[in-house]
Write a protein that holds these residues in place. Structure first.
Motif, PDB file in Angstrom:
ATOM      1  N   LYS A   9       0.859  -1.178   0.000  1.00 44.21           N
ATOM      2  CA  LYS A   9       0.000   0.000   0.000  1.00 44.21           C
ATOM      3  C   LYS A   9       0.895   1.227   0.000  1.00 44.21           C
ATOM      4  O   LYS A   9       1.912   1.268   0.688  1.00 44.21           O
ATOM      5  CB  LYS A   9      -0.854   0.057   1.264  1.00 44.21           C
ATOM      6  N   HIS A  11       0.565   5.138   0.923  1.00 45.92           N
ATOM      7  CA  HIS A  11      -0.267   6.179   1.540  1.00 45.92           C
ATOM      8  C   HIS A  11       0.363   7.527   1.252  1.00 45.92           C
ATOM      9  O   HIS A  11       1.555   7.724   1.496  1.00 45.92           O
ATOM     10  CB  HIS A  11      -0.364   5.971   3.055  1.00 45.92           C
ATOM     11  N   GLU A  15      -2.161  16.474  -0.232  1.00 48.92           N
ATOM     12  CA  GLU A  15      -3.267  16.530  -1.186  1.00 48.92           C
ATOM     13  C   GLU A  15      -2.737  16.440  -2.625  1.00 48.92           C
ATOM     14  O   GLU A  15      -3.339  15.780  -3.469  1.00 48.92           O
ATOM     15  CB  GLU A  15      -4.086  17.801  -0.999  1.00 48.92           C
ATOM     16  N   ARG A  18      -2.093  12.920  -3.501  1.00 46.02           N
ATOM     17  CA  ARG A  18      -3.327  12.145  -3.644  1.00 46.02           C
ATOM     18  C   ARG A  18      -3.907  12.320  -5.041  1.00 46.02           C
ATOM     19  O   ARG A  18      -4.546  11.425  -5.573  1.00 46.02           O
ATOM     20  CB  ARG A  18      -4.344  12.547  -2.582  1.00 46.02           C
ATOM     21  N   GLY A  62     -10.818   1.479  -3.618  1.00 42.15           N
ATOM     22  CA  GLY A  62     -11.884   2.388  -3.225  1.00 42.15           C
ATOM     23  C   GLY A  62     -12.146   2.350  -1.727  1.00 42.15           C
ATOM     24  O   GLY A  62     -11.659   1.474  -1.007  1.00 42.15           O
ATOM     25  N   GLU A  63     -12.921   3.292  -1.269  1.00 37.72           N
ATOM     26  CA  GLU A  63     -13.228   3.409   0.162  1.00 37.72           C
ATOM     27  C   GLU A  63     -13.905   2.172   0.724  1.00 37.72           C
ATOM     28  O   GLU A  63     -13.742   1.849   1.895  1.00 37.72           O
ATOM     29  CB  GLU A  63     -14.070   4.653   0.414  1.00 37.72           C
ATOM     30  N   SER A  64     -14.658   1.460  -0.119  1.00 35.22           N
ATOM     31  CA  SER A  64     -15.321   0.251   0.364  1.00 35.22           C
ATOM     32  C   SER A  64     -14.468  -1.003   0.132  1.00 35.22           C
ATOM     33  O   SER A  64     -14.919  -2.114   0.360  1.00 35.22           O
ATOM     34  CB  SER A  64     -16.697   0.097  -0.283  1.00 35.22           C
ATOM     35  N   GLY A  65     -13.201  -0.810  -0.330  1.00 36.87           N
ATOM     36  CA  GLY A  65     -12.274  -1.921  -0.458  1.00 36.87           C
ATOM     37  C   GLY A  65     -12.184  -2.572  -1.820  1.00 36.87           C
ATOM     38  O   GLY A  65     -11.423  -3.509  -1.995  1.00 36.87           O
ATOM     39  N   GLU A  66     -12.934  -2.076  -2.818  1.00 35.27           N
ATOM     40  CA  GLU A  66     -12.869  -2.671  -4.142  1.00 35.27           C
ATOM     41  C   GLU A  66     -11.582  -2.235  -4.849  1.00 35.27           C
ATOM     42  O   GLU A  66     -11.178  -1.084  -4.759  1.00 35.27           O
ATOM     43  CB  GLU A  66     -14.104  -2.325  -4.981  1.00 35.27           C
ATOM     44  N   TRP A  67     -10.925  -3.183  -5.515  1.00 38.33           N
ATOM     45  CA  TRP A  67      -9.666  -2.925  -6.216  1.00 38.33           C
ATOM     46  C   TRP A  67      -9.962  -2.617  -7.682  1.00 38.33           C
ATOM     47  O   TRP A  67     -10.729  -3.333  -8.332  1.00 38.33           O
ATOM     48  CB  TRP A  67      -8.754  -4.135  -6.122  1.00 38.33           C
TER      49      TRP A  67
END
Length: 76
Positions: A9, A11, A15, A18, A62-67
């Motif tokens: 990952k 991080h 900004e 990102r 994504g925020e819900s964990g989808e790659w």
């Protein structure tokens, strides 16, 4: 050695990074991560279809964990 995954990952603390990861490398931290089973299966299929023994792949998670696959580099 075949069928190994090395995932990390990235991080970004700024900004700017990102939006474009290349703009602020100093703000990045890195940590190893596991590749979810369905993603690993998809990668294996992609490598097989393109007759590749190796590829460096970039994903956004994504925020819900989808790659989401965004880049395939067969040369690393």
């Amino acid at each position: 050695m075949a069928d190994q995954f090395f995932a990390a990952k990235i991080h970004s603390a700024s900004e700017a990074a990102r939006i474009d990861i290349r703009t602020d490398y100093d703000s990045h931290t890195y940590e190893p991560c596991d590749v979810p089973g369905p993603v690993a299966m998809g990668v294996r299929k992609l490598l097989r279809v393109f007759c590749l023994h190796y590829a460096a792949l970039d994903f956004l998670v994504g925020e819900s964990g989808e790659w989401h696959l965004i880049d395939v580099n067969p040369n690393g």
